[in-house]
Design an enzyme around this catalytic site. Sequence first.
Site, mmCIF file in Angstrom:
data_model
loop_
_atom_site.group_PDB
_atom_site.id
_atom_site.type_symbol
_atom_site.label_atom_id
_atom_site.label_comp_id
_atom_site.label_asym_id
_atom_site.label_seq_id
_atom_site.Cartn_x
_atom_site.Cartn_y
_atom_site.Cartn_z
ATOM 1 N N SER A 18 0.860 -1.175 0.000
ATOM 2 C CA SER A 18 0.000 0.000 0.000
ATOM 3 C C SER A 18 0.899 1.228 0.000
ATOM 4 O O SER A 18 2.087 1.145 0.356
ATOM 5 C CB SER A 18 -0.902 0.004 1.238
ATOM 6 N N ARG A 19 0.362 2.379 -0.415
ATOM 7 C CA ARG A 19 1.127 3.620 -0.313
ATOM 8 C C ARG A 19 1.342 3.994 1.154
ATOM 9 O O ARG A 19 2.222 4.789 1.482
ATOM 10 C CB ARG A 19 0.398 4.747 -1.056
ATOM 11 N N TYR A 33 4.328 -0.314 -4.429
ATOM 12 C CA TYR A 33 3.980 -1.423 -5.311
ATOM 13 C C TYR A 33 5.227 -1.971 -5.997
ATOM 14 O O TYR A 33 5.355 -3.179 -6.218
ATOM 15 C CB TYR A 33 2.964 -0.976 -6.360
ATOM 16 N N HIS A 91 -5.137 0.380 -13.213
ATOM 17 C CA HIS A 91 -5.031 -1.041 -13.552
ATOM 18 C C HIS A 91 -4.041 -1.317 -14.676
ATOM 19 O O HIS A 91 -3.223 -2.238 -14.601
ATOM 20 C CB HIS A 91 -6.408 -1.606 -13.946
ATOM 21 N N LYS A 128 -11.583 -6.202 -12.204
ATOM 22 C CA LYS A 128 -12.362 -5.652 -13.287
ATOM 23 C C LYS A 128 -12.869 -4.259 -12.893
ATOM 24 O O LYS A 128 -12.956 -3.970 -11.702
ATOM 25 C CB LYS A 128 -13.515 -6.597 -13.673
ATOM 26 N N ARG A 130 -13.831 6.777 -3.940
ATOM 27 C CA ARG A 130 -13.563 6.323 -5.299
ATOM 28 C C ARG A 130 -14.799 6.268 -6.174
ATOM 29 O O ARG A 130 -14.752 6.606 -7.364
ATOM 30 C CB ARG A 130 -12.908 4.931 -5.226
ATOM 31 N N ASP A 166 -17.957 0.550 -12.581
ATOM 32 C CA ASP A 166 -17.858 -0.144 -11.310
ATOM 33 C C ASP A 166 -18.729 -1.402 -11.279
ATOM 34 O O ASP A 166 -18.283 -2.465 -10.852
ATOM 35 C CB ASP A 166 -18.247 0.780 -10.153
#
Length: 324
Positions: free
Chosen positions: A38-39, A60, A81, A99, A167, A180
Site C-alpha cells: 500500500s502507499r 507497489y 489497472h 475488473k 472512489r 464499477d
Amino acid sequence: MGNNNRINWGIIGLGNIANQFAADLVLIEDANLVAVASRSIEKARDFANQYNCPKAYDSYEALFADDQVDIVYIATPHDSHAELSIKALENGKHVLCEKPMALSYKDAVRMTEASKKYNRFFMEAFWTRFIPSVKEVLEKVNQGIIGDVNYVKADFNFYADEKEGGRLFDKKLGGGALFDIGVYPLFLSYLMLGIPKEIIAKSVYSNNGIDLQTSMILHYEKAQAILHASINSESDMKAVIGGTQGNIQLNAPWFVADGYSIVKNNQEEVCSLPNLGKGYAHEAIECHKCIRNNQIESELWSHQNSLDLSKIVEEIKVQIKLPF
C-alpha cells in the site's frame, strides 16, 4: 513457486475487495499470501497482520521486485489497472487484475499484449465467471435445456451516498455505475449471447459528470438483453436467461449466486450450488490451474473475452459521454 509447490500471492491496493479476496485465499490449500503493498505502510502492516502475511511494503514497485511473489492481485482504483498490470508483467509476475481491467479498449489491448510479450499469465478478475452457478448455467444453456436463448435481463443496483465521497464518485478514478458495476450485467449478456449488433444506452448523471445509473439495451440478430446499473437505487438483483423452451433464473444477487432455478412447462427445478467462501476463491483456483499448465490466459475467461467486453463498454462510454 513456494515451498510444497504452493503458489505465492502478492496483493496491491488494500481496500474492501482486497480484504474479501484475501479472506477467500486462506481457504485454498495451495495458496500462500506472502506480500502486500500500500502507499501507506501502516495500512500494509495492518492488512498483513490480519491475514498472517509475512511481508508488508509501502510501494507497489517493492512488491513487484520480490522474488518470492508468483502472482499479483491488483485491486487498486480502475484508472491505475493498466500501468500497474503491465509493470507487474514486466517484472515477471503473473497478474490477476480487478475488473474492469482498464478504462479504455486501447489500454486493455496493451495489457494483453504485455502478457504475451513477457509470457506471463494475465486475467481480468471476473470472479462471477468462475462461481459454480454461472458455470453450470452456461453448460445448461449450451446443452439447449431452455431452447434458443433470445432474452437476458440483469441489473446490479445499490444506493451509495455521494456525500461520503471516495472512489465511487471520483471522476479521475473512473467512478460511476458503468465501470464499477455495469460491467457485470454486460458480462452476463456477452457470456450468453456474444457480441451485440447494436447498443443503446442512456444515463442519469451526478453533478460532476459520472453516471449514477445507466440503462442498456443490447440488440442481437434474434435476441435482446435488457441491462441496468445504478449507484443511486436498489433492485432485486435477479438475472433471467429466457429461451424458447423455458428460462433460467440466477439467485439474487445473481453475480454471486448460490444457486439457480430452471422454469419449464410451468414446473420449477431448484438447484443449490454454494460458493467457496464469498466466491473469489474460484477465480484464484483457476489462476493456479493455468499457471501450473504454463498458460498465459484462461480458457474460461480469455484475453479475447476481456477485449470483447472492453470494446462493448467502450461503445457505451462514448454513447453516454463519460469523461474518461
